[in-house]
Design an enzyme around this catalytic site. Structure first.
Site, PDB file in Angstrom:
ATOM      1  N   HIS A  11      99.322 -18.185  68.250  1.00 35.33           N
ATOM      2  CA  HIS A  11     100.086 -17.216  67.467  1.00 35.33           C
ATOM      3  C   HIS A  11     101.487 -17.055  68.040  1.00 35.33           C
ATOM      4  CE1 HIS A  11      99.941 -12.962  65.394  1.00 35.33           C
ATOM      5  NE2 HIS A  11     101.046 -13.653  65.093  1.00 35.33           N
ATOM      6  N   SER A  78     107.942 -11.083  60.182  1.00 33.71           N
ATOM      7  CA  SER A  78     108.653  -9.993  59.523  1.00 33.71           C
ATOM      8  C   SER A  78     109.784 -10.498  58.635  1.00 33.71           C
ATOM      9  CB  SER A  78     109.203  -9.006  60.550  1.00 33.71           C
ATOM     10  OG  SER A  78     110.151  -9.639  61.398  1.00 33.71           O
ATOM     11  N   GLU A 289     101.645 -13.905  70.722  1.00 30.82           N
ATOM     12  CA  GLU A 289     102.735 -13.494  69.833  1.00 30.82           C
ATOM     13  C   GLU A 289     103.944 -13.043  70.667  1.00 30.82           C
ATOM     14  OE1 GLU A 289     103.231 -11.251  65.498  1.00 30.82           O
ATOM     15  OE2 GLU A 289     101.745 -10.505  66.918  1.00 30.82           O
TER      16      GLU A 289
END
Length: 347
Positions: A11, A78, A289
């Site tokens: 990720h 995002s 992440e």
């Protein structure tokens, strides 16, 4: 396994792309209202040297410091912002972002492999995403995709993941033997903070959509990675087991755990301890992440919140064999195209 495992981070997002990308996106958004301001994809110029600098001083530096080897790398979540504009806006933006991740993976082939975002758009048939998916797998070597269950950006007006409208994407996933990470994008609903609630709500919602459906009867080999530790799923595992029982579904091990996996983007030790005790090790994939939603240093530990390898190392119930599966084995099983690429390199 006797050898040291590869540390595969499933990720990673390109959160450090050169400023030119955000500037181009601002112009594209402005062009929605005023077509005279709409930029061409050829207007975006980012050199290989700029890409190298953006990676070497950020993700690659931290990977080396923290001891990870390979990151599955996709466009910034995002920034997907599928709620902005129409399908054409999303399609152009997806193509640009995917190409940049492909270029990063080409420049750093030992450290990054790409996963693709899709050109989703609210109210638009998901089948329109198939050409970009095909291109990214065939031309860019993508080993997975990110699938947004809520292209509206926090208003949840799309059908659930079990709806047949999603099936064209699933059919391609099965054909190419790739998984999808279920990942929403920016929330435009003021009720939901993007990373603090919308992301975690979506993880939990996606899990429950799978639980209440028989999706995996139609697609027995379909695989979803639910990020951020699965949202509320591990913490409320008893609730979900009880709901499955009340709905007369099979036990969760049989009903979901051949198809649904969770990552380790959980940013404290008690959270990782719970995840790895509740969820079978075979369903947990290492992830960080890094340079993502939580970038600071934890004052209680003196280490970065997103340095998740520390938590795996410190989890007292895990054996070395368990850690091998979390770090490497499970990723190679869930991402067969990644496994094939590693085997081609003799790994």
């Amino acid at each position: 396994m006797s050898r040291k495992p590869l540390i595969i981070d499933c990720h990673g997002h390109y959160t450090t792309a050169p400023q030119a990308l955000a500037d181009w996106r601002d112009r594209q958004i402005a062009g929605i209202q005023d077509p005279s301001k709409r930029p061409s994809p050829s207007d975006l110029r980012i050199s290989d040297d700029e890409l190298r600098e953006s990676i070497e001083t950020n993700q690659l530096r931290l990977m080396r410091e923290r001891g990870s080897d390979l990151t599955i790398f996709s466009p910034r979540a995002s920034f997907m912002a599928h709620h902005i504009g129409d399908f054409q806006v999303s399609s152009t933006w997806s193509a640009i972002c995917n190409e940049l991740c492909h270029r990063v993976a080409t420049l750093f082939p030992d450290n990054f492999v790409m996963a693709a975002m899709l050109p989703q758009s609210p109210g638009v048939d998901p089948a329109t995403c198939v050409p970009e998916l095909e291109k990214c797998v065939r031309e860019y070597g993508a080993v997975g995709i990110n699938l947004n269950p809520d292209p509206s950006g926090g208003h949840w007006n799309s059908p659930p993941l079990s709806d047949r409208s999603w099936y064209p994407i699933y059919e391609k996933m099965v054909e190419y033997d790739i998984p999808a990470m279920i990942h929403v994008s920016t929330s435009c609903n003021p009720c939901f903070h993007t990373t603090g609630s919308h992301y975690l709500n979506a993880d939990t919602t996606a899990f429950m959509q799978c639980l209440t459906s028989d999706l995996f009867k139609d697609f027995p080999t379909l695989r979803f990675v639910i990020p951020h530790g699965g949202g509320a799923a591990p913490y409320h595992w008893g609730r979900f087991r009880g709901l499955a029982q009340a709905l007369k579904k099979p036990l969760l091990d049989e009903h979901l755990l051949n198809n649904v996996f969770f990552d380790t983007c959980v940013y404290h030790q008690p959270g990782i301890d719970l995840l790895t005790r509740v969820i079978p090790v075979k369903n947990v994939l290492f992830a960080s992440e890094m340079i993502g939603a939580v970038r600071g240093i934890d004052p209680e530990t003196g280490h970065y919140f997103d340095d998740t390898k520390r938590y795996i190392e410190a989890a007292s119930t895990l054996t070395d064999a368990d850690r091998f599966q979390i770090y490497e084995g499970n990723a190679r099983r869930v991402y067969p195209r990644l496994d094939a690429a590693l085997k081609a390199k003799g790994l």
